[in-house]
Design a protein around this motif. Structure first.
Motif, PDB file in Angstrom:
ATOM      1  N   VAL A 136      -0.587 -16.679 -59.967  1.00  0.00           N
ATOM      2  CA  VAL A 136      -0.041 -17.407 -59.033  1.00  0.00           C
ATOM      3  C   VAL A 136      -0.685 -18.186 -58.221  1.00  0.00           C
ATOM      4  O   VAL A 136       0.303 -19.244 -57.859  1.00  0.00           O
ATOM      5  CB  VAL A 136       1.511 -15.733 -58.784  1.00  0.00           C
ATOM      6  CG1 VAL A 136       2.618 -16.110 -57.854  1.00  0.00           C
ATOM      7  CG2 VAL A 136       1.603 -15.539 -60.252  1.00  0.00           C
TER       8      VAL A 136
ATOM      9  N   THR B 192       1.259 -21.783 -57.820  1.00  0.00           N
ATOM     10  CA  THR B 192       1.504 -22.411 -56.544  1.00  0.00           C
ATOM     11  C   THR B 192       1.042 -23.198 -55.518  1.00  0.00           C
ATOM     12  O   THR B 192       1.478 -23.263 -54.149  1.00  0.00           O
ATOM     13  CB  THR B 192       1.878 -21.086 -56.148  1.00  0.00           C
ATOM     14  OG1 THR B 192       0.780 -20.298 -55.700  1.00  0.00           O
ATOM     15  CG2 THR B 192       3.276 -20.516 -57.243  1.00  0.00           C
TER      16      THR B 192
ATOM     17  N   SER C  85      -1.641 -22.533 -53.910  1.00  0.00           N
ATOM     18  CA  SER C  85      -1.573 -21.241 -52.626  1.00  0.00           C
ATOM     19  C   SER C  85      -3.578 -21.322 -52.336  1.00  0.00           C
ATOM     20  O   SER C  85      -4.685 -21.919 -52.508  1.00  0.00           O
ATOM     21  CB  SER C  85      -1.907 -20.092 -53.192  1.00  0.00           C
ATOM     22  OG  SER C  85      -0.698 -19.817 -52.933  1.00  0.00           O
TER      23      SER C  85
ATOM     24  N   THR D 214      -3.047 -11.801 -50.088  1.00  0.00           N
ATOM     25  CA  THR D 214      -2.193 -11.270 -51.407  1.00  0.00           C
ATOM     26  C   THR D 214      -3.080 -10.125 -52.333  1.00  0.00           C
ATOM     27  O   THR D 214      -3.290  -9.241 -52.775  1.00  0.00           O
ATOM     28  CB  THR D 214      -1.782 -11.937 -52.582  1.00  0.00           C
ATOM     29  OG1 THR D 214      -2.931 -13.150 -52.759  1.00  0.00           O
ATOM     30  CG2 THR D 214      -1.151 -13.412 -51.538  1.00  0.00           C
TER      31      THR D 214
ATOM     32  N   TYR E   3       9.966 -15.180 -47.093  1.00  0.00           N
ATOM     33  CA  TYR E   3       8.841 -15.510 -47.377  1.00  0.00           C
ATOM     34  C   TYR E   3       9.166 -16.680 -48.345  1.00  0.00           C
ATOM     35  O   TYR E   3       8.114 -17.421 -48.151  1.00  0.00           O
ATOM     36  CB  TYR E   3       6.896 -14.398 -48.141  1.00  0.00           C
ATOM     37  CG  TYR E   3       6.655 -13.791 -47.731  1.00  0.00           C
ATOM     38  CD1 TYR E   3       6.392 -14.119 -46.374  1.00  0.00           C
ATOM     39  CD2 TYR E   3       6.634 -12.787 -47.405  1.00  0.00           C
ATOM     40  CE1 TYR E   3       5.881 -13.531 -44.827  1.00  0.00           C
ATOM     41  CE2 TYR E   3       6.451 -11.276 -46.942  1.00  0.00           C
ATOM     42  CZ  TYR E   3       5.595 -12.459 -44.696  1.00  0.00           C
ATOM     43  OH  TYR E   3       5.554 -11.010 -44.002  1.00  0.00           O
ATOM     44  N   ALA E   4       9.993 -16.331 -49.976  1.00  0.00           N
ATOM     45  CA  ALA E   4      10.149 -17.573 -50.289  1.00  0.00           C
ATOM     46  C   ALA E   4      10.832 -18.601 -49.797  1.00  0.00           C
ATOM     47  O   ALA E   4      10.701 -19.683 -50.006  1.00  0.00           O
ATOM     48  CB  ALA E   4      11.045 -16.578 -51.471  1.00  0.00           C
ATOM     49  N   TYR E   5      11.535 -17.915 -48.663  1.00  0.00           N
ATOM     50  CA  TYR E   5      12.414 -19.268 -47.640  1.00  0.00           C
ATOM     51  C   TYR E   5      11.033 -20.060 -47.061  1.00  0.00           C
ATOM     52  O   TYR E   5      11.257 -21.326 -47.198  1.00  0.00           O
ATOM     53  CB  TYR E   5      13.213 -18.380 -47.284  1.00  0.00           C
ATOM     54  CG  TYR E   5      13.414 -19.655 -46.192  1.00  0.00           C
ATOM     55  CD1 TYR E   5      14.849 -20.125 -45.874  1.00  0.00           C
ATOM     56  CD2 TYR E   5      13.155 -18.816 -44.930  1.00  0.00           C
ATOM     57  CE1 TYR E   5      14.865 -21.499 -45.177  1.00  0.00           C
ATOM     58  CE2 TYR E   5      13.804 -20.050 -43.045  1.00  0.00           C
ATOM     59  CZ  TYR E   5      14.941 -21.062 -43.447  1.00  0.00           C
ATOM     60  OH  TYR E   5      15.231 -21.713 -43.141  1.00  0.00           O
TER      61      TYR E   5
ATOM     62  N   GLU F 164       8.222 -20.724 -48.340  1.00  0.00           N
ATOM     63  CA  GLU F 164       7.125 -21.577 -50.089  1.00  0.00           C
ATOM     64  C   GLU F 164       5.930 -20.533 -49.428  1.00  0.00           C
ATOM     65  O   GLU F 164       5.254 -21.479 -49.924  1.00  0.00           O
ATOM     66  CB  GLU F 164       7.422 -22.645 -49.185  1.00  0.00           C
ATOM     67  CG  GLU F 164       8.823 -23.015 -49.368  1.00  0.00           C
ATOM     68  CD  GLU F 164       8.632 -25.458 -48.512  1.00  0.00           C
ATOM     69  OE1 GLU F 164       7.834 -25.470 -49.234  1.00  0.00           O
ATOM     70  OE2 GLU F 164       9.519 -25.231 -49.854  1.00  0.00           O
TER      71      GLU F 164
ATOM     72  N   TYR G 255       4.679 -18.514 -52.029  1.00  0.00           N
ATOM     73  CA  TYR G 255       5.347 -17.971 -52.961  1.00  0.00           C
ATOM     74  C   TYR G 255       4.467 -17.117 -53.337  1.00  0.00           C
ATOM     75  O   TYR G 255       4.577 -16.152 -54.381  1.00  0.00           O
ATOM     76  CB  TYR G 255       5.880 -19.060 -54.255  1.00  0.00           C
ATOM     77  CG  TYR G 255       6.453 -20.255 -54.230  1.00  0.00           C
ATOM     78  CD1 TYR G 255       7.596 -19.808 -53.165  1.00  0.00           C
ATOM     79  CD2 TYR G 255       5.946 -22.006 -53.357  1.00  0.00           C
ATOM     80  CE1 TYR G 255       9.034 -20.869 -53.080  1.00  0.00           C
ATOM     81  CE2 TYR G 255       7.162 -22.645 -52.951  1.00  0.00           C
ATOM     82  CZ  TYR G 255       8.841 -21.891 -53.160  1.00  0.00           C
ATOM     83  OH  TYR G 255       9.244 -22.896 -52.571  1.00  0.00           O
TER      84      TYR G 255
ATOM     85  N   ALA H  82       5.480 -13.735 -51.833  1.00  0.00           N
ATOM     86  CA  ALA H  82       6.261 -13.394 -52.105  1.00  0.00           C
ATOM     87  C   ALA H  82       6.782 -12.875 -53.257  1.00  0.00           C
ATOM     88  O   ALA H  82       6.960 -11.319 -53.529  1.00  0.00           O
ATOM     89  CB  ALA H  82       7.663 -14.129 -52.784  1.00  0.00           C
ATOM     90  N   PHE H  83       5.581 -13.157 -54.113  1.00  0.00           N
ATOM     91  CA  PHE H  83       5.463 -12.390 -55.557  1.00  0.00           C
ATOM     92  C   PHE H  83       5.370 -11.341 -55.214  1.00  0.00           C
ATOM     93  O   PHE H  83       5.092 -10.083 -55.974  1.00  0.00           O
ATOM     94  CB  PHE H  83       4.656 -13.357 -56.291  1.00  0.00           C
ATOM     95  CG  PHE H  83       4.261 -12.883 -57.685  1.00  0.00           C
ATOM     96  CD1 PHE H  83       5.680 -12.894 -58.712  1.00  0.00           C
ATOM     97  CD2 PHE H  83       3.308 -11.707 -58.204  1.00  0.00           C
ATOM     98  CE1 PHE H  83       5.364 -11.846 -59.786  1.00  0.00           C
ATOM     99  CE2 PHE H  83       3.138 -11.985 -59.815  1.00  0.00           C
ATOM    100  CZ  PHE H  83       3.872 -11.655 -60.475  1.00  0.00           C
TER     101      PHE H  83
END
Length: 230
Positions: free
Chosen positions: A17, A21, A23, A31, A175-177, A179, A181, A184-185
């Motif tokens: 992920v 994304t 990251s 994470t 966290y999705a807001y 970005e 991601y 958020a996941f």
């Protein structure tokens, strides 16, 4: 063995992920260490604390970079509470690996429920007035609730998991807001692990409480120590 394989699979999923994304390396480290820390906490493994300290350091810088200042400040408290929790879990444990799970008392619960909106309002107002915080009140609420959850976790109080469940749900959206991601996941996975931790700790507490029925109230309260309630 199956739990280890599951954990390895989750880490690989998080790396995938993070890669897709775009990251940063820091976000990936944050994470993965966060995932390991929560997983180990659910299993009542003392290694959750040193890995958690690495996670806290990563999140401190990451939140500063995206202007989530309440969450950034929160990491300072987390760092201190993690060291304290590490010590607490290793004391008064008898023959166990860590200190036994306890329940929150009515007085402490009421005090924390009153503290939550007051601290959220004050912290959010300060962020809105004196910083360029992106979403000050939402940030402050999640940060305050997280601090309460970490305090309860450090004392090995079962109700910390209920707080973390709410934190996880709200954090996915925040966290999705922003970005973030991969983060958020990560909190989606946290939700599943948190639910598992709640079930496991509650089962362990019930078993220990049943075994202690014959000890009498004074001994039970000594074992429960902070706000013990049946």
């Amino acid at each position: 063995m199956n739990k280890t394989i599951t954990m390895a699979a989750l880490c690989l999923a998080m790396l995938a992920v993070a890669y897709f994304t775009s990251s940063t390396t820091l976000e990936m480290v944050a994470t993965i260490t966060g995932l390991l820390s929560v997983w180990l906490t659910a299993r009542e493994n003392i290694w959750a604390w040193p890995i958690g300290l690495i996670n806290v350091a990563c999140f401190f810088y990451m939140f500063w970079d995206v202007k989530l200042y309440a969450d950034m400040t929160l990491q300072v408290f987390f760092f201190a509470l993690s060291i304290y929790g590490w010590i607490v879990w290793l004391t008064k444990r008898g023959s166990g690996r860590v200190r036994p799970t306890r329940r929150i008392g009515r007085g402490l619960a009421i005090g924390l429920l009153l503290l939550l909106p007051l601290v959220t309002w004050g912290w959010g107002a300060w962020l809105a007035a004196y910083t360029d915080a992106s979403i000050p009140y939402a940030d402050a609420f999640i940060a305050t609730l997280s601090l309460i959850a970490q305090y309860l976790l450090s004392y090995k109080i079962l109700e910390n998991w209920y707080c973390w469940l709410l934190v996880d749900v709200l954090s996915v959206g925040m966290y999705a807001y922003k970005e973030l991601y991969a983060v958020a996941f990560l909190y989606v996975i946290f939700l599943a692990i948190t639910a598992t931790g709640l079930y496991s700790w509650h089962k362990q507490w019930r078993a220990a409480n049943s075994a202690n029925v014959g000890y009498g109230d004074s001994e039970a309260r000594h074992r429960g120590e902070i706000g013990y309630e049946r």
